[in-house]
Scaffold this active site. Structure first.
Site, short mmCIF file in Angstrom:
data_model
loop_
_atom_site.label_atom_id
_atom_site.label_comp_id
_atom_site.label_asym_id
_atom_site.label_seq_id
_atom_site.Cartn_x
_atom_site.Cartn_y
_atom_site.Cartn_z
CE LYS A 122 51.83 -57.13 63.55
NZ LYS A 122 52.13 -57.56 61.83
CE LYS A 132 56.06 -58.82 64.37
NZ LYS A 132 55.66 -59.60 63.19
CG ASP A 165 52.77 -61.54 63.27
OD1 ASP A 165 52.72 -62.79 62.85
OD2 ASP A 165 53.76 -60.70 62.49
CD GLU A 212 50.29 -60.96 60.62
OE1 GLU A 212 51.01 -60.71 59.73
OE2 GLU A 212 50.04 -60.04 61.50
CG ASP A 220 53.04 -61.99 56.91
OD1 ASP A 220 53.39 -61.66 55.61
OD2 ASP A 220 53.43 -61.60 57.81
#
Length: 382
Positions: free
Chosen positions: A163, A165, A191, A216, A241
């Site tokens: 994942k 960011k 994300d 996300e 989330d």
């Protein structure tokens, strides 16, 4: 179960490297730990996942400390609780919000019940998995080239999902570099931590070309409507989330088709009971879930592993081994990942499955307070 003592400790645990997301950077972790003691002498440690600044949620270490000592902790002392799934209602009556503070007590109550019953926390929750898939979360890097190196390292280490960011100005080119490093078949996600608005929809739609497993939380924490509008414009599944704070919010997401994946963080939703309810609703709807991380110590990691053993946690979670974040963790054995990218669910001993290194915790402690049963004051703090 009848609590006679709640001990709070704040520790400072330095990260092996800074962790940057769109809303801020964490260098060392202020962590609020709890130790719950039952009248039988049984004990259980738990962790409050709030950060020291309100960069993820309104709660912080300091607000959680106040909520637990002033309102939440006293109402659990000297009260007979038949089952741990009743604790959430006891904590919520008359106290609005403070989900992370409530979760620290509620989750600790589950672990304490598991200790008393002589079963693992995973077993008490109804978990079926013997091991859970592990993903790594990479903070925002200095350049796409640096990110590509980190992704390649994660791939060779065996993580089952990477994942990344992202934030405006550090997204599409970074994701292209990550995809090239991971290869066309690798499980890559991104994300945004609510860093975008619907005005960015055309730009976000270009992320489709990177072939992510999911994107996300690109939009605002409270905004299910605009996530629904964005999802209709993208083939990439959206994962929510911060927006999922309760089972009712999850039901709203499903009704509005605001996303196709859910990240369950037990601290964010108030504990394990609500996490299971969200899990069950998603499973019935055919929506996969995974367990998110909040830079927990090995204590918090134990709760995530137990939760992720439930049947619908079909996607790798943020359940990295201890050495991903800490030079030395506060539990033994430290959490490890096997060569296939899985963490083993500890079922061979009661409770959370690891021992707390209390000597090391004492060395790291910067603040401590103890709440005790006082029958003359009906459980209030003394």
């Amino acid at each position: 179960m009848r609590l006679t003592e709640i001990e709070l400790r704040e520790i400072r645990l330095p990260l092996v490297e800074p962790f940057r997301i769109s809303s801020g950077t964490v260098i060392d972790r202020r962590i609020l730990l709890l130790r719950l003691t039952d009248e039988s002498g049984a004990q259980a440690w738990s962790e409050c996942v709030a950060f020291d600044q309100p960069i993820y949620s309104p709660e912080t270490v300091d607000t959680a400390w106040l909520a637990i000592t002033a309102w939440l902790g006293p109402r659990l002392l000297a009260v007979d609780v038949a089952r741990p799934d009743l604790v959430a209602a006891l904590l919520s009556t008359g106290v609005v919000g403070h989900a992370m503070a409530k979760a620290a007590l509620e989750m600790g109550s589950w672990a304490l019940a598991a200790e008393i019953d002589g079963v693992s926390l995973a077993t008490l929750l109804g978990g079926q998995r013997e091991r859970v898939g592990t993903g790594v979360s990479l903070g925002i890097q200095k350049s796409p080239e640096v990110l590509a190196e980190r992704v390649e390292r994660a791939r060779t280490e065996g993580y089952r999902r990477v994942k990344v960011k992202i934030a405006p100005g550090a997204d599409l080119e970074f994701l292209r570099a990550a995809r090239a490093a991971l290869g066309p078949g690798g499980d890559l996600t991104a994300d945004a931590n609510s860093a975008y608005t619907l005005d960015d929809a055309d730009h976000l739609a270009r992320i489709d070309e990177v072939d992510l497993e999911y994107l996300e939380q690109p939009l605002g924490q409270d905004d299910l409507l605009r996530h629904s509008q964005l999802q209709r414009r993208m083939k990439t599944p959206l994962c929510l989330d911060e927006s999922i704070t309760s089972v009712e919010r999850c039901e709203d997401m499903l009704s509005m088709e605001s996303g196709r994946v859910v990240n369950i963080k037990p601290g964010r939703v108030g504990g394990l009971r609500e996490s299971r309810r969200i899990h069950d609703v998603c499973e019935a709807a055919g929506v996969p879930v995974w367990c998110g991380g909040m830079l927990e110590s090995g204590i918090g990691r134990a709760y995530n592993v137990a939760l992720a053993s439930l049947s619908n946690f079909t996607l790798p979670g943020d359940i990295s081994p201890s050495n991903r974040y800490w030079a030395r963790d506060i539990v033994t054995p430290e959490w490890t990942m096997d060569k296939d990218g899985f963490v083993t669910v500890p079922r061979s001993r009661p409770g959370i499955g690891v021992n707390v290194d209390e000597v090391y915790v004492e060395e790291l402690t910067v603040r401590r307070e103890v709440l005790r049963e006082n029958p003359r004051q009906d459980g209030r703090r003394r």
